[in-house]
Design an enzyme around this catalytic site. Structure first.
Site, PDB file in Angstrom:
ATOM      1  N   ARG A   8       0.839  -1.201   0.000  1.00  0.00           N
ATOM      2  CA  ARG A   8       0.000   0.000   0.000  1.00  0.00           C
ATOM      3  C   ARG A   8       0.877   1.255   0.000  1.00  0.00           C
ATOM      4  O   ARG A   8       0.534   2.259  -0.601  1.00  0.00           O
ATOM      5  CB  ARG A   8      -0.970  -0.009   1.172  1.00  0.00           C
ATOM      6  CG  ARG A   8      -2.386   0.138   0.670  1.00  0.00           C
ATOM      7  CD  ARG A   8      -3.366   0.313   1.789  1.00  0.00           C
ATOM      8  NE  ARG A   8      -3.730  -0.950   2.359  1.00  0.00           N
ATOM      9  CZ  ARG A   8      -3.877  -1.167   3.671  1.00  0.00           C
ATOM     10  NH1 ARG A   8      -3.691  -0.194   4.541  1.00  0.00           N
ATOM     11  NH2 ARG A   8      -4.236  -2.332   4.109  1.00  0.00           N
ATOM     12  N   ASP A  59     -13.742  -4.386   7.633  1.00  0.00           N
ATOM     13  CA  ASP A  59     -14.656  -5.473   7.986  1.00  0.00           C
ATOM     14  C   ASP A  59     -15.442  -5.080   9.235  1.00  0.00           C
ATOM     15  O   ASP A  59     -15.071  -4.139   9.934  1.00  0.00           O
ATOM     16  CB  ASP A  59     -13.891  -6.781   8.230  1.00  0.00           C
ATOM     17  CG  ASP A  59     -12.772  -6.619   9.238  1.00  0.00           C
ATOM     18  OD1 ASP A  59     -11.746  -6.017   8.894  1.00  0.00           O
ATOM     19  OD2 ASP A  59     -12.939  -7.064  10.383  1.00  0.00           O
TER      20      ASP A  59
HETATM   21  N1  HPA Z   1      -9.156  -6.977  13.921  1.00  0.00           N
HETATM   22  C1  HPA Z   1      -7.966  -6.420  14.140  1.00  0.00           C
HETATM   23  N2  HPA Z   1      -7.374  -5.647  13.263  1.00  0.00           N
HETATM   24  C2  HPA Z   1      -7.999  -5.406  12.114  1.00  0.00           C
HETATM   25  C3  HPA Z   1      -9.230  -5.967  11.828  1.00  0.00           C
HETATM   26  C4  HPA Z   1      -9.831  -6.779  12.775  1.00  0.00           C
HETATM   27  O1  HPA Z   1     -10.926  -7.303  12.551  1.00  0.00           O
HETATM   28  N3  HPA Z   1      -9.587  -5.540  10.589  1.00  0.00           N
HETATM   29  C5  HPA Z   1      -8.604  -4.757  10.146  1.00  0.00           C
HETATM   30  N4  HPA Z   1      -7.628  -4.670  11.057  1.00  0.00           N
END
Ligand code: HPA
Length: 233
Positions: A24, A205
């Site tokens: 990235r 997410d």
């Molecule tokens: N947990 C921890 N770190 C993260 C998550 C998660 O679900 N998604 C992106 N970074």
């Protein structure tokens, strides 16, 4: 040259964007900066310096988790004299009301890590964002009409744990917006060395609903978040 970075001191700018994913960092350098040059390939933890609207800025991969971030932040601050560290990362939302792609600015960062506890001998340190950077980031987002949420985040050392559905409850009960893995120690280190830090996160997410971003969504929001970070320099 430091232990984990092969750059010369003058190769690194005063403001460094920090991305967990080194690819990235490469993407930002190649698509959002002018005249970017790679200054680090050690361990494939790519680092670049270029220009954004004429202003010099670096973007450095840090790897995942606080121990890895701490190594790069330490060397950037102590060996390369970085003064502003801006994390551009992803996070998992801890509320069903937070949507994939939302941008979260970490006002403060709680943690389950023992790294702060070791420093503060078992007592609690409030790891907080630099107020000036936080205020500017909010102003930039408002001007660009990009919706953001500002609040507490949870920097965990455990991405995978034996399933405990109640694990997140206490954090969401206390209005913690999301889980990620780096901001708490970044803020502590910035305080220790009297430099400025801010974490800007895109929700990739939702831990509560199980939803996850498509790569297309991730890309678009990543761009918005990075533009806010770049405007801070
Ligand atoms: N947990 C921890 N770190 C993260 C998550 C998660 O679900 N998604 C992106 N970074």
């Amino acid at each position: 040259m430091s232990l984990h970075l092969e750059a010369q001191i003058e190769d690194v700018a005063e403001t460094v964007l920090l991305s967990g994913d080194p690819l990235r960092a490469k993407y930002v350098a190649e698509n959002m900066l002018d005249d970017a040059k790679c200054y680090n390939k050690v361990r494939n933890m790519l680092g670049y310096t270029g220009f954004y609207k004429g202003k010099r800025v670096s973007v450095q991969g840090t790897g995942m988790g606080q121990p890895s971030l701490a190594i790069y932040a330490h060397e950037l601050i102590n060996e390369y004299h970085a003064k502003k560290l801006i994390r551009i990362g992803t996070c998992g939302a801890l509320s069903s009301e937070i949507e994939i792609g939302d941008i979260i600015i970490a006002h403060g960062a709680s943690t389950d890590s023992s790294m702060n506890k070791m420093t503060f001998q078992g007592l609690d340190f409030s790891a907080i964002a630099n107020f000036e950077l936080l205020r500017k980031a909010v102003e930039i987002a408002e001007k660009r009409k990009v919706a953001i949420k500002v609040g507490n985040v949870f920097s965990t050392d455990l991405f995978y744990v034996a399933e405990d559905p109640k694990r997140w409850q206490v954090w969401s009960d206390h209005q913690v917006l999301c889980a990620e893995m780096e901001s708490s120690l970044l803020y502590t280190m910035a305080a220790r060395h009297n430099v400025k830090a801010l974490s800007i996160l895109t929700v990739s997410d939702n831990i509560i609903t199980g939803e996850a971003a498509s790569s297309e969504e991730r890309e678009k929001k990543f761009h918005q978040m990075t533009e806010i970070a770049l405007q801070l320099i």
